[in-house]
Design a protein around this motif. Sequence first.
Motif, PDB file in Angstrom:
ATOM      1  N   ASP A 153      14.598  35.706 -26.766  1.00 42.50           N
ATOM      2  CA  ASP A 153      13.611  36.540 -27.462  1.00 42.50           C
ATOM      3  C   ASP A 153      12.780  37.393 -26.522  1.00 42.50           C
ATOM      4  O   ASP A 153      12.199  38.402 -26.945  1.00 42.50           O
ATOM      5  N   THR A 187       9.538  30.629 -29.404  1.00 47.12           N
ATOM      6  CA  THR A 187       9.988  31.819 -28.682  1.00 47.12           C
ATOM      7  C   THR A 187      11.041  31.402 -27.671  1.00 47.12           C
ATOM      8  O   THR A 187      10.774  30.603 -26.777  1.00 47.12           O
ATOM      9  N   ASN A 192      16.750  31.753 -47.125  1.00 47.83           N
ATOM     10  CA  ASN A 192      15.944  32.967 -47.211  1.00 47.83           C
ATOM     11  C   ASN A 192      14.802  32.819 -48.219  1.00 47.83           C
ATOM     12  O   ASN A 192      13.695  33.307 -47.998  1.00 47.83           O
ATOM     13  N   ARG A 209       7.563  42.213 -34.214  1.00 45.15           N
ATOM     14  CA  ARG A 209       7.912  41.086 -35.083  1.00 45.15           C
ATOM     15  C   ARG A 209       7.471  39.769 -34.432  1.00 45.15           C
ATOM     16  O   ARG A 209       6.994  38.863 -35.102  1.00 45.15           O
ATOM     17  N   GLN A 230       8.154  29.492 -38.054  1.00 46.18           N
ATOM     18  CA  GLN A 230       8.692  29.691 -36.703  1.00 46.18           C
ATOM     19  C   GLN A 230      10.223  29.649 -36.639  1.00 46.18           C
ATOM     20  O   GLN A 230      10.794  29.916 -35.591  1.00 46.18           O
ATOM     21  N   THR A 231      10.861  29.314 -37.759  1.00 49.87           N
ATOM     22  CA  THR A 231      12.317  29.131 -37.744  1.00 49.87           C
ATOM     23  C   THR A 231      13.018  30.353 -38.339  1.00 49.87           C
ATOM     24  O   THR A 231      12.485  30.998 -39.227  1.00 49.87           O
ATOM     25  N   THR A 232      14.202  30.634 -37.847  1.00 51.46           N
ATOM     26  CA  THR A 232      14.977  31.739 -38.423  1.00 51.46           C
ATOM     27  C   THR A 232      15.892  31.208 -39.529  1.00 51.46           C
ATOM     28  O   THR A 232      16.193  30.018 -39.586  1.00 51.46           O
ATOM     29  N   ALA A 233      16.350  32.113 -40.378  1.00 54.07           N
ATOM     30  CA  ALA A 233      17.270  31.748 -41.458  1.00 54.07           C
ATOM     31  C   ALA A 233      18.522  31.102 -40.866  1.00 54.07           C
ATOM     32  O   ALA A 233      19.054  30.130 -41.411  1.00 54.07           O
ATOM     33  N   GLU A 234      18.958  31.635 -39.746  1.00 53.67           N
ATOM     34  CA  GLU A 234      20.157  31.128 -39.088  1.00 53.67           C
ATOM     35  C   GLU A 234      19.999  29.656 -38.696  1.00 53.67           C
ATOM     36  O   GLU A 234      20.897  28.850 -38.925  1.00 53.67           O
ATOM     37  N   GLU A 235      18.845  29.318 -38.137  1.00 62.44           N
ATOM     38  CA  GLU A 235      18.587  27.929 -37.736  1.00 62.44           C
ATOM     39  C   GLU A 235      18.435  27.025 -38.958  1.00 62.44           C
ATOM     40  O   GLU A 235      18.873  25.877 -38.947  1.00 62.44           O
ATOM     41  N   LYS A 258       4.846  37.040 -35.926  1.00 61.99           N
ATOM     42  CA  LYS A 258       5.114  35.600 -35.978  1.00 61.99           C
ATOM     43  C   LYS A 258       3.971  34.853 -35.282  1.00 61.99           C
ATOM     44  O   LYS A 258       3.458  33.865 -35.803  1.00 61.99           O
ATOM     45  N   LEU A 286      12.071  30.740 -46.620  1.00 65.93           N
ATOM     46  CA  LEU A 286      11.294  31.487 -45.624  1.00 65.93           C
ATOM     47  C   LEU A 286      10.340  32.463 -46.289  1.00 65.93           C
ATOM     48  O   LEU A 286       9.176  32.560 -45.914  1.00 65.93           O
TER      49      LEU A 286
END
Lengths: 406, 406
Positions: A322, A318, B278, A370, B260-265, A374, B281
Motif C-alpha cells: 500500500d 496498511t 461488499n 483513499r 480496515q479490511t478489503t473485500a478481497e480479504e 481509511k 463493507l
Amino acid sequence: MKATGVIVEYNPFHYGHIYHLEQAKKVSGADVVIAAMSGNFLQRGEPALVSKWARTEMALNGGIDLVFELPYAFAVQKADTFANGAVSLLSAAGCSSICFGSESGDIEGFYDTYRFLNQHDEKYKAAIHAFLQQGNSYPKALSLAFASLEPDKHLIDLTKPNNILGFQYVTAAQKQQASLKMATIKRKNADYHDEQFTSSPIASATSIRKALFSRTNEGSAIQSYVPDDTYRLLTSYQRSFGSFHNWENYWSYIKLLLLQTTAEELKDIYEMEEGLENRFLALAAKAESFSEFMNALKTKRYTWTRLQRALTHILTRTKKTDVKMAEEKVSYLRLLGMTRNGRAYLNRYKKEISLPIIVKRASFDDPLIRLDSKAARIYAMGLPQKYRQKALELEFSQQPLYIEKK
Amino acid sequence: MKATGVIVEYNPFHYGHIYHLEQAKKVSGADVVIAAMSGNFLQRGEPALVSKWARTEMALNGGIDLVFELPYAFAVQKADTFANGAVSLLSAAGCSSICFGSESGDIEGFYDTYRFLNQHDEKYKAAIHAFLQQGNSYPKALSLAFASLEPDKHLIDLTKPNNILGFQYVTAAQKQQASLKMATIKRKNADYHDEQFTSSPIASATSIRKALFSRTNEGSAIQSYVPDDTYRLLTSYQRSFGSFHNWENYWSYIKLLLLQTTAEELKDIYEMEEGLENRFLALAAKAESFSEFMNALKTKRYTWTRLQRALTHILTRTKKTDVKMAEEKVSYLRLLGMTRNGRAYLNRYKKEISLPIIVKRASFDDPLIRLDSKAARIYAMGLPQKYRQKALELEFSQQPLYIEKK
C-alpha cells in the motif's frame, strides 16, 4: 507574492510554533506561509491529539496562510520518506523556500553535512550496516556511523531529533532538485522530547500532551503553556467529541487484531520486519494496556517511534504494497484551510500549480487519499461511540476552513 | 453404566432444559447424561451470555453428569456440520443414545422423513436449488423444497427450528453409522425463538436473554423464569466479570475490522459468499450499533443466524481453510465438568474411549483446540478491560469443574 513552507504536525500548536513562524517570515521575506501538515496519524506513529480540522484552525490563527494535508503514506513514515513527501508537497504548492526548526540553526552546516556524507557515501553505508548488525536501532546506527567518520566540528549534530529531520529535508530538496531555498531557525528552549514543563513559556508538544493525558489535571494545567487559541480549541474538541485521541483509546483494537491475526499475515504489514511479528503476537496476548505492551515490546533494536508506527499500520491494516506510492512525490494538494491572504495566493497562482487542489474530498479519488480516508475512519473509532459518526462525517463533508484575518 | 447424550448450549440453562433432562433419563433408561456443549460462540452466531465454565456449572447442577466442549469449528456452523460434530462427540464418549427436544416429539417421523428424502434425493436437491435461485434463504429453500415433494402428514414439519436440528442429528447418526439409538422429546410450551415471557414457567432462552439485555431491568425480572441456580450463576458472573457477553459489546471490533479490511480479504472468511462481503463493507461504515448494522444487513436471501455466524468468523478471523477440519469427526474430548457419577463413568470406560480426553488445555495441542483458544481470547475482549485477563486465564488454567452431588 512569495511563499515559504513549513512542515508541521501541531500536536498541539504552541508558543514554540509561533516563534518558528515569526522567524520563518523574517528569514524568508515571504508574504505567505504554507504548511504541509500531517493528518490523523503522525510521524512518531501516534494518533493526533485532536482532528486535522481543529489543528488547521490553530495553524490559521497562529500565522499559517494555507494548510495542505500530508497524506498518510508520507506522514506515518521514516524520516526520509516523510521529508520526501513534505518537500515535494511544498514545492508543488509553489514555495520558494522552506524554513525548519533545528537544534543547530545553521543552514550551511546542513549543506556541508550533506556534501560530507555524499563524499563518504560508501564508508558511511558500510558503517551504518555494521552498527545495525550490532543490534542498534536505525537512528542510533546512523548517528554512530556519522560519528565514526570523524566529521568536522562545524557539521551538524545528527543525534538531535530536529537536526535529523532537517537534514532529511535538505537531502530531499537536493534529490528532487527542487528550486527551493532551505533555511533553518534555531529552536528555543524546549527540547523536542521534553516531558516536563520548564520555567519557559515555550513548552514542548510532548510535555503538553503528557499533561493532557495525566489523570490528575483536566486540561487547565496546560493553560499557561499554550496560546489561548490552542487552549480554546482543545477544550472545545474534548467537549464536542468526548475525548482526545490517545493510543490507550485504540488499545483494545490493537489487542483484538493481534489476537486474531497470524504471524504470516502480520508480515504483510508495513514496517513489520525481521521477526518483529512474533514478538508482537506473543506480547499482545499478555499485555493489558498500550503502555504495558509498549514497555514490553521495546528493545535496543527498535525505537519507540518505529514500533508505534508499525502499530499504526496494524490498526489501519496498511500493507507494504500500500505504501509503494510513497516512493513517488505527492500527487495532489488537499486543502484543509486558508486565510484571506492564503486564498489570494491560490487565486493568483492556481494556474501555475500543476497538481490538483482538492477542496471536496468526496469529489476526488486517488489511492493516496483513499488511504487517508481509511485512516480517518479508524481515527474516529478512538472516540466514544456516540461521537464517531460526527467526527467521521467531517472527513468527507468539511469544506476547507476559511479565516478572514490578515 | 448406560449413557445418553444431549446436545446443548444452555444460554442460559432454564426450566425447559430440566424437563428435557428428566425426560431424557426416563426415555433412555440411562444412568449417566453426557452433554456436548458449545463453548464461547454459539450455533446462531453469537457470543454465549456467560462463560463455558458458568454454563457447565448450570449443567452439572441441573442434571448433566459430564460436559464436553463442542469445538468452535463445529459449534458455529450450519445445522448439518453442527449435528455431525455433536453426534460424533457423543458417540466417541460412549453414549448408547441421544435424546433431543423437538416440536414433533415423534422419532419414527424423523426416520420416515430421512428415508423419504433419501428416496426423493434428486428431486429434493433440484427443488432446493430452484428455491435458492429464487432468492430464498437456505433454511427456507429446504422447507419449500420439502413441501414441494408433498410429504405424508406423518412426516415431520421441517419448518420448525428444533425439528430441523433433530433431523440433522438423525441424519448425522445414520451417515456416521453410529450405534446410537435416537430419541426425541416433545418440547413443552415455549417456542425456540419466543421473545416474550408467557404465563408458563418454561421460558425460552431467547426471552431470558432479551430480558437480561433490556435497559429497564437488571436481571431481577428473569428471577422467576430461571432456576435459582441459573439466577445465582448469572448474577455472580456479571459481578465478577463486569458484564454479560452481548453482540453490542463486540460492535466496535466488528466495525473496525470492516473498516480496515478489503473485500478481497473478507472473501477468505468462512461463510462469506456470493458478494456478501461488499454488502458488509458498505453497511458497516454507516452503522452505529450492532443492531442497526444487522437490521440494514438482513435480506430474504440470508437468515439472521447465517449473517451472525459470518460476523463471528470475521471477529475471530476464521477462514474457509480453517474449518476444513470440521468435515471430519471431532478428534478429542475436552472435559469441562463432571459430577461424581460422571467421574465414575469415565473411570470405568476410559479405556474404551478412543479419543484423548483433555483435562488440561495447556498440555494438549490440536488445530481444533487452537481455534477454541483463539475464540476464548476474543470472547474475553467483550468484557470491560480490567476483567479480560481474569476471564482469559480460565481458558488455560481452569480444571474441569467437579460437583459432588449424585
